[in-house]
Structure formats: C-alpha cells, structure tokens
Write a protein that holds these residues in place. Structure first.
Motif, PDB file in Angstrom:
ATOM      1  N   ASN A  88       5.103  -1.833  12.267  1.00  0.00           N
ATOM      2  CA  ASN A  88       4.541  -0.963  11.238  1.00  0.00           C
ATOM      3  C   ASN A  88       3.787  -1.760  10.174  1.00  0.00           C
ATOM      4  O   ASN A  88       2.780  -1.296   9.635  1.00  0.00           O
ATOM      5  CB  ASN A  88       5.660  -0.144  10.595  1.00  0.00           C
ATOM      6  CG  ASN A  88       5.141   1.116   9.925  1.00  0.00           C
ATOM      7  OD1 ASN A  88       4.082   1.631  10.275  1.00  0.00           O
ATOM      8  ND2 ASN A  88       5.875   1.606   8.961  1.00  0.00           N
ATOM      9  N   VAL A  89       4.282  -2.961   9.884  1.00  0.00           N
ATOM     10  CA  VAL A  89       3.601  -3.829   8.912  1.00  0.00           C
ATOM     11  C   VAL A  89       2.217  -4.211   9.442  1.00  0.00           C
ATOM     12  O   VAL A  89       1.220  -4.172   8.708  1.00  0.00           O
ATOM     13  CB  VAL A  89       4.440  -5.095   8.634  1.00  0.00           C
ATOM     14  CG1 VAL A  89       3.624  -6.100   7.816  1.00  0.00           C
ATOM     15  CG2 VAL A  89       5.715  -4.730   7.888  1.00  0.00           C
ATOM     16  N   VAL A  90       2.142  -4.565  10.726  1.00  0.00           N
ATOM     17  CA  VAL A  90       0.860  -4.934  11.341  1.00  0.00           C
ATOM     18  C   VAL A  90      -0.105  -3.758  11.312  1.00  0.00           C
ATOM     19  O   VAL A  90      -1.272  -3.892  10.925  1.00  0.00           O
ATOM     20  CB  VAL A  90       1.071  -5.414  12.793  1.00  0.00           C
ATOM     21  CG1 VAL A  90      -0.271  -5.692  13.462  1.00  0.00           C
ATOM     22  CG2 VAL A  90       1.955  -6.657  12.815  1.00  0.00           C
ATOM     23  N   PHE A  91       0.384  -2.585  11.709  1.00  0.00           N
ATOM     24  CA  PHE A  91      -0.477  -1.410  11.690  1.00  0.00           C
ATOM     25  C   PHE A  91      -0.829  -1.000  10.257  1.00  0.00           C
ATOM     26  O   PHE A  91      -1.883  -0.414  10.022  1.00  0.00           O
ATOM     27  CB  PHE A  91       0.190  -0.247  12.433  1.00  0.00           C
ATOM     28  CG  PHE A  91      -0.138  -0.218  13.900  1.00  0.00           C
ATOM     29  CD1 PHE A  91      -1.211   0.511  14.381  1.00  0.00           C
ATOM     30  CD2 PHE A  91       0.629  -0.944  14.806  1.00  0.00           C
ATOM     31  CE1 PHE A  91      -1.520   0.529  15.730  1.00  0.00           C
ATOM     32  CE2 PHE A  91       0.329  -0.937  16.166  1.00  0.00           C
ATOM     33  CZ  PHE A  91      -0.742  -0.197  16.625  1.00  0.00           C
ATOM     34  N   GLY A  92       0.056  -1.323   9.317  1.00  0.00           N
ATOM     35  CA  GLY A  92      -0.249  -1.041   7.913  1.00  0.00           C
ATOM     36  C   GLY A  92      -1.482  -1.796   7.457  1.00  0.00           C
ATOM     37  O   GLY A  92      -2.327  -1.254   6.724  1.00  0.00           O
ATOM     38  N   LEU A  93      -1.611  -3.043   7.906  1.00  0.00           N
ATOM     39  CA  LEU A  93      -2.786  -3.845   7.567  1.00  0.00           C
ATOM     40  C   LEU A  93      -4.041  -3.243   8.193  1.00  0.00           C
ATOM     41  O   LEU A  93      -5.107  -3.178   7.559  1.00  0.00           O
ATOM     42  CB  LEU A  93      -2.596  -5.290   8.041  1.00  0.00           C
ATOM     43  CG  LEU A  93      -1.443  -6.059   7.380  1.00  0.00           C
ATOM     44  CD1 LEU A  93      -1.258  -7.414   8.044  1.00  0.00           C
ATOM     45  CD2 LEU A  93      -1.696  -6.214   5.882  1.00  0.00           C
ATOM     46  N   LEU A  94      -3.934  -2.777   9.450  1.00  0.00           N
ATOM     47  CA  LEU A  94      -5.066  -2.117  10.104  1.00  0.00           C
ATOM     48  C   LEU A  94      -5.437  -0.825   9.383  1.00  0.00           C
ATOM     49  O   LEU A  94      -6.615  -0.510   9.200  1.00  0.00           O
ATOM     50  CB  LEU A  94      -4.718  -1.798  11.561  1.00  0.00           C
ATOM     51  CG  LEU A  94      -4.596  -2.962  12.535  1.00  0.00           C
ATOM     52  CD1 LEU A  94      -4.099  -2.462  13.886  1.00  0.00           C
ATOM     53  CD2 LEU A  94      -5.941  -3.664  12.694  1.00  0.00           C
ATOM     54  N   THR A  95      -4.408  -0.105   8.951  1.00  0.00           N
ATOM     55  CA  THR A  95      -4.629   1.176   8.289  1.00  0.00           C
ATOM     56  C   THR A  95      -5.378   1.003   6.976  1.00  0.00           C
ATOM     57  O   THR A  95      -6.218   1.829   6.620  1.00  0.00           O
ATOM     58  CB  THR A  95      -3.277   1.890   8.038  1.00  0.00           C
ATOM     59  OG1 THR A  95      -2.570   1.994   9.265  1.00  0.00           O
ATOM     60  CG2 THR A  95      -3.491   3.281   7.473  1.00  0.00           C
ATOM     61  N   VAL A  96      -5.085  -0.075   6.252  1.00  0.00           N
ATOM     62  CA  VAL A  96      -5.799  -0.341   4.995  1.00  0.00           C
ATOM     63  C   VAL A  96      -7.294  -0.445   5.255  1.00  0.00           C
ATOM     64  O   VAL A  96      -8.114   0.134   4.527  1.00  0.00           O
ATOM     65  CB  VAL A  96      -5.270  -1.636   4.330  1.00  0.00           C
ATOM     66  CG1 VAL A  96      -6.179  -2.044   3.176  1.00  0.00           C
ATOM     67  CG2 VAL A  96      -3.848  -1.435   3.833  1.00  0.00           C
ATOM     68  N   GLY A  97      -7.660  -1.172   6.315  1.00  0.00           N
ATOM     69  CA  GLY A  97      -9.074  -1.294   6.667  1.00  0.00           C
ATOM     70  C   GLY A  97      -9.681   0.045   7.044  1.00  0.00           C
ATOM     71  O   GLY A  97     -10.819   0.350   6.678  1.00  0.00           O
ATOM     72  N   VAL A  98      -8.913   0.868   7.765  1.00  0.00           N
ATOM     73  CA  VAL A  98      -9.394   2.200   8.163  1.00  0.00           C
ATOM     74  C   VAL A  98      -9.612   3.073   6.940  1.00  0.00           C
ATOM     75  O   VAL A  98     -10.634   3.757   6.827  1.00  0.00           O
ATOM     76  CB  VAL A  98      -8.381   2.867   9.128  1.00  0.00           C
ATOM     77  CG1 VAL A  98      -8.741   4.341   9.356  1.00  0.00           C
ATOM     78  CG2 VAL A  98      -8.349   2.127  10.459  1.00  0.00           C
ATOM     79  N   PHE A  99      -8.671   3.050   6.003  1.00  0.00           N
ATOM     80  CA  PHE A  99      -8.812   3.864   4.791  1.00  0.00           C
ATOM     81  C   PHE A  99     -10.024   3.432   3.963  1.00  0.00           C
ATOM     82  O   PHE A  99     -10.755   4.263   3.418  1.00  0.00           O
ATOM     83  CB  PHE A  99      -7.549   3.789   3.936  1.00  0.00           C
ATOM     84  CG  PHE A  99      -6.400   4.596   4.476  1.00  0.00           C
ATOM     85  CD1 PHE A  99      -6.554   5.939   4.773  1.00  0.00           C
ATOM     86  CD2 PHE A  99      -5.170   3.999   4.695  1.00  0.00           C
ATOM     87  CE1 PHE A  99      -5.496   6.682   5.280  1.00  0.00           C
ATOM     88  CE2 PHE A  99      -4.107   4.732   5.201  1.00  0.00           C
ATOM     89  CZ  PHE A  99      -4.280   6.081   5.490  1.00  0.00           C
ATOM     90  N   ASN A 100     -10.231   2.122   3.869  1.00  0.00           N
ATOM     91  CA  ASN A 100     -11.399   1.629   3.124  1.00  0.00           C
ATOM     92  C   ASN A 100     -12.705   2.084   3.775  1.00  0.00           C
ATOM     93  O   ASN A 100     -13.661   2.468   3.085  1.00  0.00           O
ATOM     94  CB  ASN A 100     -11.362   0.095   3.051  1.00  0.00           C
ATOM     95  CG  ASN A 100     -10.260  -0.400   2.137  1.00  0.00           C
ATOM     96  OD1 ASN A 100      -9.803   0.316   1.251  1.00  0.00           O
ATOM     97  ND2 ASN A 100      -9.818  -1.634   2.347  1.00  0.00           N
ATOM     98  N   TRP A 101     -12.740   2.052   5.117  1.00  0.00           N
ATOM     99  CA  TRP A 101     -13.949   2.479   5.827  1.00  0.00           C
ATOM    100  C   TRP A 101     -14.182   3.979   5.657  1.00  0.00           C
ATOM    101  O   TRP A 101     -15.318   4.419   5.454  1.00  0.00           O
ATOM    102  CB  TRP A 101     -13.818   2.130   7.312  1.00  0.00           C
ATOM    103  CG  TRP A 101     -15.045   2.529   8.088  1.00  0.00           C
ATOM    104  CD1 TRP A 101     -16.230   1.858   8.137  1.00  0.00           C
ATOM    105  CD2 TRP A 101     -15.198   3.706   8.888  1.00  0.00           C
ATOM    106  NE1 TRP A 101     -17.129   2.539   8.934  1.00  0.00           N
ATOM    107  CE2 TRP A 101     -16.523   3.671   9.403  1.00  0.00           C
ATOM    108  CE3 TRP A 101     -14.368   4.759   9.224  1.00  0.00           C
ATOM    109  CZ2 TRP A 101     -17.012   4.681  10.241  1.00  0.00           C
ATOM    110  CZ3 TRP A 101     -14.852   5.754  10.058  1.00  0.00           C
ATOM    111  CH2 TRP A 101     -16.159   5.708  10.561  1.00  0.00           C
TER     112      TRP A 101
END
Length: 276
Positions: free
Chosen positions: A62-75
């Motif tokens: 979940n921590v790894v996907f959390g980092l990916l999710t931050v990028g998705v939210f910014n985009w």
C-alpha cells in the motif's frame, strides 16, 4: 461543514489511518467475542497471526501504491481528467458518486475477475482458504491478490478523476465495511437483511466464504450490495448451511503462512466444478 470534512481528509496522516485500522479491528474483535455468529473451537490468536502477517505485507504494498497514487492525483489535478472534472455538482453528491465508482471498480469488478480469471483466482484462493472467518479474515490477502486490487483502485481513481480527499474517504469507509462484513458477529436476521438491501452485511458476505460453489461466486461487493443485485450475483440464505474454506486447498493448513504464500504456485490448481 462539508468543506471542513474534505479538508480533514486531505490532511489525513498515516498515523491516523493506522489508528483507524487498529480501532476497527479491535471493536469488531470484541463484538464477535460477545455476539458470535459461529461458535468455532479454534485458537483465535493463532488464527489472527497468519492474517495479520498478510496484513503487514499488504500495508507495505500500500505504501508503494501510495507513492504512485500521489503522481496520479497530481496529474489529474493538472489535466482535469476524469468524470468529476466534467461536472460542477455539490460536493456531497460528488463524494457519493466517487465512493460508488471506486466501490464498483476496485471492489466489485476486480473481485468478480479474481473469481473468473484462472490466474487471478490462484492468488485469491488464499483469502478463501480461511476456515474460521472472523474480523481478521478481512486482512487476509496474498500480496499478488492485493496488487490486483490496488491496480483497479488506481483505475477507478483515473476514471472518476478524484481529488485525494474523496479517495481517502473511500479508503476509510472500505476498511470499516471490510471488517464489518468479515466479523463473526450475529445480528438479528431482520436487521442484517435490512442492511443487505443497500450495504454488504455480515451475513451477506459469509455466503461468499462458503467452501464450494455456487455460493463462493456470489456477493462480491464490499460497501454496496446493489452491484450484486443488479448483476445477479446476490444470494441470501440460511447461515447455518455455511462451511468456511475453499475446496481446492488443504483446510488443515489454513493457518500455515508458508503454505498459504506458496499455494497459488501449485501446478493444476483449479476449483472443483459445482454439480447441483
């Protein structure tokens, strides 16, 4: 008021999320000890250890996907991509729609596929191999099973074009409903059935954990039950007929963490066809 709620979730910390997880687990652990649905004779702490080890592995993922999710939210924010960026509705309506979209894509759809796609089913069997379903069973996911789920959650975020606050509201709700539906608690049947018209109730989800078809392939929802009703996968019968586990793994090794992690890689692993 609603703006304050949104602001709270925008700034939700990892510690607050962890406290919520532990709090939900603890409350339902106590309740199922007082009002059990099935009075199983098993070592509750030994059983919990296996499931909590799997919870630890999913938290790391979940921590790894959390980092990916931050990028998705910014985009999403910079591109105005997604359904919610095409409308200008009241915030409370957008929140409800966001939760429904995520519950459908990252719970019902992926859960349905986990049962129907042979490769995905291999890893999902670990969740179903639990022979004593209780609140900790909600944490029982093979790491690769959880990766499938998180991937579909990201797809849901993209489709909806969610802001981070809406997504975190959904995550908080899905933790609550996951533990609520898996908890070994006995509600009055009339109350449980009333809940099941809109939400996944404890009894509703227990049929999904029956050890053989056809009940195994029913009640895929997590928060809302109407997805199952719409797509014809809803069932509600007598909980006395439920036997937990899955017909293709060794029930004696339900609490063997090494066996559970290796089981999906067994050759020839497939479910026994249902013969009515």
């Amino acid at each position: 008021m609603i703006d304050s709620v949104v602001a709270f979730f925008e700034n939700l910390t990892s510690l607050q999320k962890f406290i919520w997880i532990v709090g939900c687990l603890s409350v339902f652990w106590v309740l199922e000890g007082v009002y059990p649905l099935k009075k199983h004779q098993y070592n509750k702490w030994k059983h919990a250890k296996t499931n909590l080890v799997l919870l630890l592995s999913t938290m790391i993922i979940n921590v790894v996907f959390g980092l990916l999710t931050v990028g998705v939210f910014n985009w999403i924010e910079s591109s105005n991509f997604g359904l919610l960026n095409m409308v200008d509705w009241p915030v409370w309506i957008e929140i409800i729609l966001a939760i429904m979209i995520l519950d459908f894509t990252s719970q019902y759809v992926v859960h349905y596929l986990l049962h129907k796609v042979p490769f995905m089913w291999r890893f999902h069997t670990v969740h179903h191999s639990d022979t004593h379903v209780d609140v900790t069973s909600g944490t029982r996911h093979h790491p690769i099973d959880f990766i499938f789920r998180e991937t579909f959650a990201l797809i849901g975020v993209l489709i909806a074009g969610l802001p981070v606050a809406y997504y975190l509201m959904y995550r908080i709700l899905t933790v609550l409903f996951t533990y609520f539906s898996h908890a070994d608690i006995s509600l009055p049947v009339k109350i449980d059935k009333a809940i099941s018209y809109v939400f996944i109730s404890p009894n509703t989800h227990k049929f999904h954990h029956h050890h053989v078809m056809p009940w195994t392939d029913t009640n895929f929802g997590n928060i809302f039950s109407f997805w199952d009703r719409i797509f014809g996968t809803f069932v509600y019968e007598d909980t006395k007929d439920i036997v937990y586990g899955v017909d293709i793994l060794d029930a004696e090794k339900s609490d063997d963490i090494v066996y559970q992690l290796k089981a999906p890689f067994q050759k020839g692993l497939k479910s026994v066809p249902y013969n009515p």
